[in-house]
Write a protein that holds these residues in place. Structure first.
Motif, PDB file in Angstrom:
ATOM      1  N   VAL A   1       0.840  -1.202   0.000  1.00 38.73           N
ATOM      2  CA  VAL A   1       0.000   0.000   0.000  1.00 38.73           C
ATOM      3  C   VAL A   1       0.875   1.252   0.000  1.00 38.73           C
ATOM      4  O   VAL A   1       0.625   2.198  -0.761  1.00 38.73           O
ATOM      5  CB  VAL A   1      -0.950  -0.007   1.215  1.00 38.73           C
ATOM      6  CG1 VAL A   1      -1.657   1.340   1.359  1.00 38.73           C
ATOM      7  CG2 VAL A   1      -1.978  -1.124   1.072  1.00 38.73           C
ATOM      8  N   GLU A   2       1.901   1.283   0.828  1.00 39.78           N
ATOM      9  CA  GLU A   2       2.788   2.450   0.889  1.00 39.78           C
ATOM     10  C   GLU A   2       3.478   2.688  -0.449  1.00 39.78           C
ATOM     11  O   GLU A   2       3.638   3.838  -0.886  1.00 39.78           O
ATOM     12  CB  GLU A   2       3.811   2.270   2.005  1.00 39.78           C
ATOM     13  CG  GLU A   2       3.207   2.369   3.401  1.00 39.78           C
ATOM     14  CD  GLU A   2       4.240   2.162   4.498  1.00 39.78           C
ATOM     15  OE1 GLU A   2       5.357   1.669   4.182  1.00 39.78           O
ATOM     16  OE2 GLU A   2       3.933   2.482   5.665  1.00 39.78           O
TER      17      GLU A   2
ATOM     18  N   VAL B   1      -5.807   7.104  -1.731  1.00 40.81           N
ATOM     19  CA  VAL B   1      -6.456   6.255  -0.736  1.00 40.81           C
ATOM     20  C   VAL B   1      -7.901   6.725  -0.586  1.00 40.81           C
ATOM     21  O   VAL B   1      -8.165   7.828  -0.123  1.00 40.81           O
ATOM     22  CB  VAL B   1      -5.735   6.324   0.625  1.00 40.81           C
ATOM     23  CG1 VAL B   1      -6.464   5.448   1.647  1.00 40.81           C
ATOM     24  CG2 VAL B   1      -4.282   5.891   0.487  1.00 40.81           C
ATOM     25  N   ARG B   2      -8.827   5.879  -0.998  1.00 38.28           N
ATOM     26  CA  ARG B   2     -10.250   6.209  -0.871  1.00 38.28           C
ATOM     27  C   ARG B   2     -10.853   5.626   0.404  1.00 38.28           C
ATOM     28  O   ARG B   2     -11.910   6.051   0.855  1.00 38.28           O
ATOM     29  CB  ARG B   2     -11.012   5.704  -2.094  1.00 38.28           C
ATOM     30  CG  ARG B   2     -10.524   6.284  -3.431  1.00 38.28           C
ATOM     31  CD  ARG B   2     -10.922   7.742  -3.573  1.00 38.28           C
ATOM     32  NE  ARG B   2     -12.364   7.895  -3.704  1.00 38.28           N
ATOM     33  CZ  ARG B   2     -13.007   7.957  -4.872  1.00 38.28           C
ATOM     34  NH1 ARG B   2     -12.341   7.883  -6.018  1.00 38.28           N
ATOM     35  NH2 ARG B   2     -14.324   8.117  -4.901  1.00 38.28           N
ATOM     36  N   LEU B   3     -10.195   4.631   0.967  1.00 35.09           N
ATOM     37  CA  LEU B   3     -10.684   3.994   2.194  1.00 35.09           C
ATOM     38  C   LEU B   3      -9.527   3.264   2.852  1.00 35.09           C
ATOM     39  O   LEU B   3      -8.697   2.669   2.171  1.00 35.09           O
ATOM     40  CB  LEU B   3     -11.793   2.978   1.872  1.00 35.09           C
ATOM     41  CG  LEU B   3     -12.349   2.157   3.059  1.00 35.09           C
ATOM     42  CD1 LEU B   3     -13.145   3.059   3.993  1.00 35.09           C
ATOM     43  CD2 LEU B   3     -13.212   1.002   2.559  1.00 35.09           C
ATOM     44  N   GLY B   4      -9.463   3.312   4.191  1.00 38.22           N
ATOM     45  CA  GLY B   4      -8.487   2.531   4.937  1.00 38.22           C
ATOM     46  C   GLY B   4      -7.066   3.032   4.767  1.00 38.22           C
ATOM     47  O   GLY B   4      -6.804   4.225   4.730  1.00 38.22           O
ATOM     48  N   GLY B   5      -6.154   2.071   4.665  1.00 31.56           N
ATOM     49  CA  GLY B   5      -4.755   2.409   4.453  1.00 31.56           C
ATOM     50  C   GLY B   5      -3.980   2.717   5.715  1.00 31.56           C
ATOM     51  O   GLY B   5      -2.779   2.992   5.649  1.00 31.56           O
ATOM     52  N   GLU B   6      -4.614   2.666   6.884  1.00 33.94           N
ATOM     53  CA  GLU B   6      -3.923   2.935   8.138  1.00 33.94           C
ATOM     54  C   GLU B   6      -4.040   1.723   9.053  1.00 33.94           C
ATOM     55  O   GLU B   6      -5.121   1.158   9.204  1.00 33.94           O
ATOM     56  CB  GLU B   6      -4.516   4.171   8.824  1.00 33.94           C
ATOM     57  CG  GLU B   6      -4.327   5.460   8.038  1.00 33.94           C
ATOM     58  CD  GLU B   6      -4.864   6.672   8.779  1.00 33.94           C
ATOM     59  OE1 GLU B   6      -5.402   6.481   9.896  1.00 33.94           O
ATOM     60  OE2 GLU B   6      -4.753   7.784   8.255  1.00 33.94           O
ATOM     61  N   THR B   7      -2.941   1.340   9.665  1.00 35.52           N
ATOM     62  CA  THR B   7      -2.912   0.160  10.521  1.00 35.52           C
ATOM     63  C   THR B   7      -3.440   0.491  11.906  1.00 35.52           C
ATOM     64  O   THR B   7      -2.951   1.429  12.541  1.00 35.52           O
ATOM     65  CB  THR B   7      -1.468  -0.371  10.639  1.00 35.52           C
ATOM     66  OG1 THR B   7      -0.912  -0.511   9.332  1.00 35.52           O
ATOM     67  CG2 THR B   7      -1.449  -1.713  11.348  1.00 35.52           C
ATOM     68  N   PRO B   8      -4.424  -0.245  12.387  1.00 42.69           N
ATOM     69  CA  PRO B   8      -4.938   0.028  13.739  1.00 42.69           C
ATOM     70  C   PRO B   8      -3.929  -0.355  14.808  1.00 42.69           C
ATOM     71  O   PRO B   8      -3.097  -1.247  14.614  1.00 42.69           O
ATOM     72  CB  PRO B   8      -6.189  -0.854  13.817  1.00 42.69           C
ATOM     73  CG  PRO B   8      -5.942  -1.955  12.847  1.00 42.69           C
ATOM     74  CD  PRO B   8      -5.137  -1.348  11.734  1.00 42.69           C
ATOM     75  N   GLU B   9      -3.990   0.328  15.944  1.00 41.81           N
ATOM     76  CA  GLU B   9      -3.117   0.004  17.060  1.00 41.81           C
ATOM     77  C   GLU B   9      -3.698  -1.164  17.851  1.00 41.81           C
ATOM     78  O   GLU B   9      -4.867  -1.492  17.735  1.00 41.81           O
ATOM     79  CB  GLU B   9      -2.952   1.232  17.964  1.00 41.81           C
ATOM     80  CG  GLU B   9      -2.277   2.411  17.282  1.00 41.81           C
ATOM     81  CD  GLU B   9      -2.116   3.592  18.213  1.00 41.81           C
ATOM     82  OE1 GLU B   9      -2.554   3.494  19.387  1.00 41.81           O
ATOM     83  OE2 GLU B   9      -1.541   4.610  17.788  1.00 41.81           O
TER      84      GLU B   9
ATOM     85  N   ILE C   1       1.849  -3.445  -6.241  1.00 40.66           N
ATOM     86  CA  ILE C   1       0.589  -4.118  -5.918  1.00 40.66           C
ATOM     87  C   ILE C   1      -0.129  -4.630  -7.166  1.00 40.66           C
ATOM     88  O   ILE C   1      -0.988  -5.509  -7.081  1.00 40.66           O
ATOM     89  CB  ILE C   1      -0.326  -3.168  -5.106  1.00 40.66           C
ATOM     90  CG1 ILE C   1      -1.360  -3.977  -4.310  1.00 40.66           C
ATOM     91  CG2 ILE C   1      -1.004  -2.142  -6.008  1.00 40.66           C
ATOM     92  CD1 ILE C   1      -2.101  -3.178  -3.281  1.00 40.66           C
ATOM     93  N   LEU C   2       0.223  -4.099  -8.338  1.00 42.10           N
ATOM     94  CA  LEU C   2      -0.343  -4.594  -9.583  1.00 42.10           C
ATOM     95  C   LEU C   2       0.405  -5.816 -10.108  1.00 42.10           C
ATOM     96  O   LEU C   2      -0.080  -6.505 -11.003  1.00 42.10           O
ATOM     97  CB  LEU C   2      -0.355  -3.505 -10.648  1.00 42.10           C
ATOM     98  CG  LEU C   2      -1.219  -2.273 -10.365  1.00 42.10           C
ATOM     99  CD1 LEU C   2      -1.184  -1.321 -11.561  1.00 42.10           C
ATOM    100  CD2 LEU C   2      -2.658  -2.669 -10.037  1.00 42.10           C
ATOM    101  N   ARG C   3       1.579  -6.082  -9.559  1.00 38.99           N
ATOM    102  CA  ARG C   3       2.387  -7.217 -10.015  1.00 38.99           C
ATOM    103  C   ARG C   3       2.464  -8.341  -8.989  1.00 38.99           C
ATOM    104  O   ARG C   3       2.699  -9.491  -9.340  1.00 38.99           O
ATOM    105  CB  ARG C   3       3.815  -6.751 -10.339  1.00 38.99           C
ATOM    106  CG  ARG C   3       3.914  -5.685 -11.405  1.00 38.99           C
ATOM    107  CD  ARG C   3       5.356  -5.487 -11.856  1.00 38.99           C
ATOM    108  NE  ARG C   3       6.267  -5.232 -10.735  1.00 38.99           N
ATOM    109  CZ  ARG C   3       6.491  -4.033 -10.203  1.00 38.99           C
ATOM    110  NH1 ARG C   3       5.857  -2.982 -10.681  1.00 38.99           N
ATOM    111  NH2 ARG C   3       7.335  -3.884  -9.195  1.00 38.99           N
ATOM    112  N   GLU C   4       2.298  -7.989  -7.713  1.00 44.75           N
ATOM    113  CA  GLU C   4       2.466  -8.960  -6.638  1.00 44.75           C
ATOM    114  C   GLU C   4       1.125  -9.268  -5.977  1.00 44.75           C
ATOM    115  O   GLU C   4       0.245  -8.427  -5.903  1.00 44.75           O
ATOM    116  CB  GLU C   4       3.448  -8.414  -5.591  1.00 44.75           C
ATOM    117  CG  GLU C   4       4.826  -8.103  -6.160  1.00 44.75           C
ATOM    118  CD  GLU C   4       5.751  -7.475  -5.133  1.00 44.75           C
ATOM    119  OE1 GLU C   4       5.533  -7.715  -3.915  1.00 44.75           O
ATOM    120  OE2 GLU C   4       6.673  -6.737  -5.531  1.00 44.75           O
TER     121      GLU C   4
END
Length: 486
Positions: free
Chosen positions: A349-350, A359-367, A387-390
């Protein structure tokens, strides 16, 4: 039958090796931990098979092989049917156990129990339909008799993402065909297959026909087996990298090999698609099993004329998923399998965002504890993004646009993988035309879930060789013999 509570269920599951019809500790008495992905806590300590255990299991498989192959097909079928019935009676226990060791939400686990048990029922029906042929030789000088015989002892290596279904999809056709089998379950999720082995034992499976060997040292255990000439088949589901290494080793012994490997499934939405249906299909294809599925939609190629509307609706729909422990009845999206998988998703993602993705939704890791990652939608993903290849193996939808059909096909095929693909269109001609053009072993047309026990499952290119399920699945465990009659 009602489900046990968590602690009672864990105590009831065998944690030794199932070897030659008996429950035994590993030869060196070693164990390894199985973790709960929602907390990181240890669920159980499981026997850690050593190379000598694997060879004992192969000895048992060889000793049992002749009698099992000679067992009438109807008897083999009835045993599989009995196991199907017994698991169905304990469906809640199997579902809870899978959620505990793999993390998926309970509704997902219940679906897997229903799906996984169907392989037992399906191949119980196929066991009595193994057939050959008898024809006159064209030259008129004799008869051609073609028969089918079991391949012999098999080694199955199963993945962690579908602990029950990936086991039954291999065990059921092997036993139906008259083969004996050794199973090495994933070290992350061995408990489900140990419970399955217990059910087989209760059903009266002869000793040695099936052994289950959990281990944290996969190469040490499988290596000697692959070099032993008595082993005659390898079936593996997992990553392409590991599949290639196993195929190389299996090639030295010329083993029959079935490999179901990685995927990078394209999800193509054309401008004439029913967008509401496409969004529902996208959610199913993306978030089934939390995205940790080889058939999961990885790349969303959407016609630019409808992309904004599609992404808006997809974002709204994925935002409704509730992240939490799989045992929580309100959870619809459980944790990832482990810390390494969580790091992989974060990195992909990064990388996409650094390249310009929105980023339209999410993308942050919860604690907090556990290996959680939220449902995430990325738009305008650049072609250079990893992310398009893996294979992301997580709840992340990466969206990119296209203008023409040819452009969509080229983008969908721009990968070394070829397991599953999805297309949404109202045009039947286009559906058939694009299905033919896609380099994929499975194509879903206007549907986001494609797995079916009655259909052949498998890929092309770097996604593997062979097929599982369907009438084709049992052929992987049968040799063809030609007898020339005068």
């Amino acid at each position: 039958m009602g489900s046990m509570d968590t602690s009672e269920l864990i105590r009831s599951v065998p944690t030794d090796l199932f070897l030659g019809g008996e429950w035994v500790p590993s030869g060196n008495r070693a164990t390894f931990p199985v973790h709960d992905p929602a907390t990181g806590d240890v669920l159980a300590e499981v026997a850690d098979a050593a190379p000598e255990d694997a060879m004992r299991a192969l000895d048992a498989a060889v000793a049992a092989g002749r009698d099992w192959a000679a067992t009438p097909p109807r008897e083999r079928a009835e045993l599989l049917r009995t196991v199907w019935s017994k698991i169905s009676e304990r469906a809640d226990d199997f579902a809870l156990l899978m959620t505990l060791e793999m993390g998926k939400a309970l509704p997902e686990s219940r679906s897997e129990v229903a799906y996984g048990t169907e392989f037992l029922r399906w191949f119980s029906e196929e066991a009595v339909r193994i057939a050959g042929r008898y024809t006159p030789a064209p030259a008129g000088n004799g008869r051609i008799l073609v028969t089918k015989q079991p391949v012999g002892p098999c080694l199955a290596i199963t993945p962690w993402n579908f602990p029950l279904a990936m086991g039954t999809r291999k065990i059921a056709p092997a036993l139906a065909a008259g083969c004996t089998m050794l199973v090495k379950p994933a070290s992350e999720t061995p408990l489900t297959l140990l419970l399955l082995a217990q059910i087989f034992a209760e059903a009266g499976l002869p000793a040695g026909v099936l052994s289950v060997l959990p281990t944290s040292r996969a190469g040490d255990v499988t290596g000697p087996l692959l070099e032993d000439p008595r082993l005659r088949k390898l079936t593996f589901t997992g990553s392409t990298a590991v599949g290639r290494a196993l195929a190389e080793k299996a090639g030295r012994s010329l083993l029959r090999t079935s490999l179901e490997l990685g995927g990078n499934a394209p999800f193509v939405v054309f401008d004439d698609a029913d967008l509401d249906a496409a969004v529902e299909g996208a959610v199913a294809a993306k978030l089934r099993n939390g995205g940790e599925a080889c058939t999961a939609a990885n790349r969303f190629h959407v016609a630019n004329s409808v992309r904004e509307e599609f992404v808006t609706k997809l974002t709204e729909r994925m935002a409704s998923y509730r992240l939490g422990p799989g045992t929580d009845p309100d959870t619809t999206l459980g944790p990832l399998i482990n810390e390494n998988q969580k790091k992989t998703v974060i990195e992909l993602v990064e990388d996409a965002v650094a390249g310009g993705a929105r980023v339209r939704l999410g993308g942050e890791t919860p604690e907090g504890p556990g290996w959680f990652y939220p449902a995430t939608v990325l738009d305008d993903v650049p072609r250079s993004a990893r992310i398009l290849r893996e294979e992301v193996f997580g709840p992340v939808a990466a969206v990119t646009g296209f203008d023409t059909e040819d452009e969509a096909i080229a983008a969908a095929n721009d990968t070394e993988y070829g397991l599953a693909a999805y297309i949404f269109t109202r045009d039947l001609d286009r559906a058939l035309r694009v299905s033919d053009a896609l380099e994929s072993g499975i194509v879903g047309v206007n549907r986001g879930v494609v797995s079916d026990v009655a259909a052949p499952f498998g890929g092309i290119k770097s996604s593997g060789v062979g097929r599982e399920g369907g009438t084709e699945g049992i052929e992987e465990y049968l040799e063809t013999k030609y007898i020339a009659l005068r």
